[in-house]
Design an enzyme around this catalytic site. Sequence first.
Site, PDB file in Angstrom:
ATOM      1  N   ASP A   1       0.836  -1.200   0.000  1.00 30.10           N
ATOM      2  CA  ASP A   1       0.000   0.000   0.000  1.00 30.10           C
ATOM      3  C   ASP A   1       0.868   1.246   0.000  1.00 30.10           C
ATOM      4  OD1 ASP A   1      -2.993   1.059   0.976  1.00 30.10           O
ATOM      5  OD2 ASP A   1      -1.343   2.299   1.697  1.00 30.10           O
TER       6      ASP A   1
ATOM      7  N   TYR B   1       3.109   9.890  -0.670  1.00 29.31           N
ATOM      8  CA  TYR B   1       4.224   9.313   0.086  1.00 29.31           C
ATOM      9  C   TYR B   1       5.568   9.535  -0.603  1.00 29.31           C
ATOM     10  CZ  TYR B   1       0.471   6.639   2.408  1.00 29.31           C
ATOM     11  OH  TYR B   1      -0.664   6.242   3.064  1.00 29.31           O
TER      12      TYR B   1
ATOM     13  N   LYS C   1      -2.955   5.874  -3.910  1.00 30.66           N
ATOM     14  CA  LYS C   1      -4.007   6.840  -3.583  1.00 30.66           C
ATOM     15  C   LYS C   1      -3.784   8.133  -4.337  1.00 30.66           C
ATOM     16  CE  LYS C   1      -3.639   4.948   1.068  1.00 30.66           C
ATOM     17  NZ  LYS C   1      -2.240   4.487   0.924  1.00 30.66           N
TER      18      LYS C   1
ATOM     19  N   HIS D   1      -7.689   9.768  -1.377  1.00 29.37           N
ATOM     20  CA  HIS D   1      -6.930   9.799  -0.134  1.00 29.37           C
ATOM     21  C   HIS D   1      -7.697  10.449   1.018  1.00 29.37           C
ATOM     22  CE1 HIS D   1      -2.447   9.665   1.228  1.00 29.37           C
ATOM     23  NE2 HIS D   1      -3.265   9.348   2.215  1.00 29.37           N
TER      24      HIS D   1
ATOM     25  N   ASN E   1       5.603  -9.277  11.611  1.00 23.54           N
ATOM     26  CA  ASN E   1       4.265  -8.697  11.507  1.00 23.54           C
ATOM     27  C   ASN E   1       3.334  -9.514  10.617  1.00 23.54           C
ATOM     28  OD1 ASN E   1       5.001  -6.552  13.142  1.00 23.54           O
ATOM     29  ND2 ASN E   1       5.278  -5.108  11.458  1.00 23.54           N
TER      30      ASN E   1
END
Length: 285
Positions: free
Chosen positions: A51, A56, A84, A117, A249
Amino acid sequence: MASPSNSSASTVVLNDGHSIPTVGLGVWQTPAGETERAVRAALDAGYRHVDTAAAYGNEEEVGLALAGAAETGVARDDVYVVTKLWNADQGYDSTLRAFDLSMTKLGLDYLDLYLVHWPLPEVNRFVDTFRAFAHLRDQGRIRSIGVSNFEPEHLTTLVDATGIVPAVNQIELHPLLPQPELREVHAKMGIATEAWSPLGQGSLLENATVVDIAEAHGKTPAQVLIRWHVQLGNIVIPKSVNPDRIASNFDVFDFALSDSDMASIATLDDGTRLGPDPRTFNFTG
């Protein structure tokens, strides 16, 4: 007590029939210089969901990681890629241009999921923006279209105007802000809930309740928090640049939290919002 999934490739089926891997790698605030390595580490660990976002500044590095992984046997079609649209690009024609730029940076022919977004209620262009998303989907350039940070009134406005229910709403969601009312709206509308800042930006990793549950299961606090999301039915995108933590994770499918564990974590809800309020955030810079 919930049963743990036997599959490391657990998925959520979206309202358009496509499936999204439940756990993905988020690259928010990951420096461009570290993004390619982090994504490659995630793919090596078994992740098949990445993602990113135009805002970013690391779409190109995500693309490089995907291209490199393809050379070692991880096919493009096996990786679910999300980006996004940035706020300044909302509007029909500007969305089409921004999408082209993102796809050039990612080096992809199609996108799995495109998200608006932020709703930017004062700007009030998200309906035209989503119509452009639908056009791109109809062209086969995007498989699923969704939103991020939308509140119930934004979702209602969008669906009433376009007749299209977003596949996903990606929202700030963690035990301090579990968003039960918004998740209930999603459930009624058939929208999948995706959590950003799922670990509370690290603020919950030393929480005594979370630590105690982690010790009881022989897991890390991060694994407990990610498992909490999975059992709630959320899609979750934890972020790390450390290969060991990235792998850890993802290792959340071999245990389950008990009802009492879930109830204990529920007591952490204090309404703390770590990011902007979607009802007042209108930044386009």
